[in-house]
Design an enzyme around this catalytic site. Structure first.
Site, PDB file in Angstrom:
ATOM      1  N   TYR A 269      11.992   1.839  -3.373  1.00  0.00           N
ATOM      2  CA  TYR A 269      11.166   3.162  -2.999  1.00  0.00           C
ATOM      3  C   TYR A 269      10.616   2.816  -1.456  1.00  0.00           C
ATOM      4  CZ  TYR A 269      10.773   4.110  -7.782  1.00  0.00           C
ATOM      5  OH  TYR A 269      10.943   4.474  -9.168  1.00  0.00           O
TER       6      TYR A 269
ATOM      7  N   TRP B 107       9.199   8.956 -16.522  1.00  0.00           N
ATOM      8  CA  TRP B 107       8.962   9.340 -15.112  1.00  0.00           C
ATOM      9  C   TRP B 107       9.098  11.136 -14.981  1.00  0.00           C
ATOM     10  CZ3 TRP B 107      13.073  11.566 -11.591  1.00  0.00           C
ATOM     11  CH2 TRP B 107      14.279  11.222 -12.179  1.00  0.00           C
TER      12      TRP B 107
ATOM     13  N   ARG C  10       5.393  19.338  -2.814  1.00  0.00           N
ATOM     14  CA  ARG C  10       6.576  18.509  -2.899  1.00  0.00           C
ATOM     15  C   ARG C  10       7.552  19.425  -2.366  1.00  0.00           C
ATOM     16  NH1 ARG C  10       6.908  14.177  -7.373  1.00  0.00           N
ATOM     17  NH2 ARG C  10       5.381  13.133  -5.876  1.00  0.00           N
TER      18      ARG C  10
END
Length: 336
Positions: A55, A206, A229
């Site tokens: 990440y 997730w 997003r």
């Protein structure tokens, strides 16, 4: 406060809402905001935190480690993952080889400012490394005290079964799988969940709000909201774009609003609560770009959706649901 659930057939309890920092820490949001989100999670009773070395190319782990500095370590459950390329992307900077696993755990611990992680996860299945080599390396990580338990992410039912058998032979506990799961994406239900339940493995899921689609803020035939997003070119837009490209999805999602209203919760809370109705799900991972998002989403903990409303959700979403078990293998990386 957030409720706890056991992770797999182990004695480890984790919060049924996990705070995750994929696509946010080290990339989408500033460090001060990231720390404020972690503080909001702690204040809400979340003690489980999920990250990965890949990440933001290791930056997310560093931000999380800094944000948790000073907290009582024994009161936290910290998860991280290994597989994808980090660093300069050299020949051995990815995968589940012994070399990459043993080097990666040391890097993760340094960035997270801890001596151990509670759960170390194989971020994907590695077609290029013998499974025996991978599981032996994970067993050595556990025996060295650098991880307490091991897990996997996005493995097929057959891969989970094979990995679990080897872990048992090696005397270590493979207790979790981390798949994508939401009311719109149910590919684990046919094979992965039954296999996991049999073996004593839980899901830590997730994208329970389907990259934000299940919040209801994306409207049919309307431009995507500014700052959402779907406008983030650092990575978020690519993931959510695949869902928005299916034109049948948004009109059906809007029909879930009366269900949320009947329960007295938001659309996002409904989405998180929905995945938690599956008894094989130990925790739902939420991310946030603002502290108030954490505060709101944790309210899904403890919500019970009556059977008649679960059936209504199924009816409303209809053929917009993806549930083919083959999708897990189709989305997997090929040989390195």
């Amino acid at each position: 406060m957030v409720s706890y659930r056991y992770l797999g057939r182990s004695g480890l309890k984790i919060t049924e809402i996990t705070y995750g920092n994929w696509l946010t820490h080290g990339s989408q949001v500033e460090n001060d905001t990231a720390k404020a989100c972690v503080r909001a999670a702690l204040d809400a009773g979340i003690t489980s935190f999920d990250t990965a070395d890949v990440y933001a190319n290791t930056k997310a782990e560093s931000v999380l480690g800094e944000a948790l500095k000073g907290e009582r370590r024994a009161s936290l459950e910290i998860f991280t993952k290994v597989y994808w390329p980090t660093g300069p992307g050299g020949a051995n900077d990815s995968g589940l080889s012994r070399k990459h696993i043993l080097e990666s755990i040391d890097g993760s611990l340094k960035r997270l400012k801890t001596d151990y992680v509670d759960l170390y996860q194989a971020h994907r299945y590695d077609e290029s490394t013998p499974l025996e080599e991978t599981m032996q390396a994970f067993a050595d990580v556990v025996r060295s005290g650098k991880a307490l338990y091991i897990g996997v992410s996005e493995w097929t039912a057959d891969q989970i079964r094979a990995g679990h058998a080897l872990a048992q032979d090696l005397g270590v506990h493979l207790i979790s799988n981390q798949p994508q799961y939401s009311a719109l994406w149910r590919v684990i239900e046919g094979e992965v969940v039954p296999t996991s339940a049999e073996l004593g493995i839980s899901q830590i899921v997730w994208s329970p709000v389907a990259q934000g689609v299940l919040t209801g803020k994306y409207l049919p035939d309307k431009p995507v909201p500014a700052g959402s997003r779907a406008t983030d070119e650092k990575g978020g837009a690519g993931f959510i774009g695949r869902i928005l490209a299916r034109r049948e999805v948004l009109p059906r999602v809007q029909k879930l609003r009366p269900v949320a209203d009947e329960l007295g919760i938001s659309m996002a809370q409904l989405a998180v609560a929905w995945v938690l109705q599956n008894e094989n799900v130990a925790s739902a991972i939420i991310g946030a770009s603002r502290p108030e998002q954490v505060t709101e989403n944790v309210k899904a903990s403890g919500v019970v959706i009556p059977p008649e409303l679960l059936k209504r959700i199924d009816t409303v979403l209809g053929d917009s649901v993806v549930d083919d078990p083959a999708e897990t293998a189709l989305g997997a990386p090929g040989p390195r």
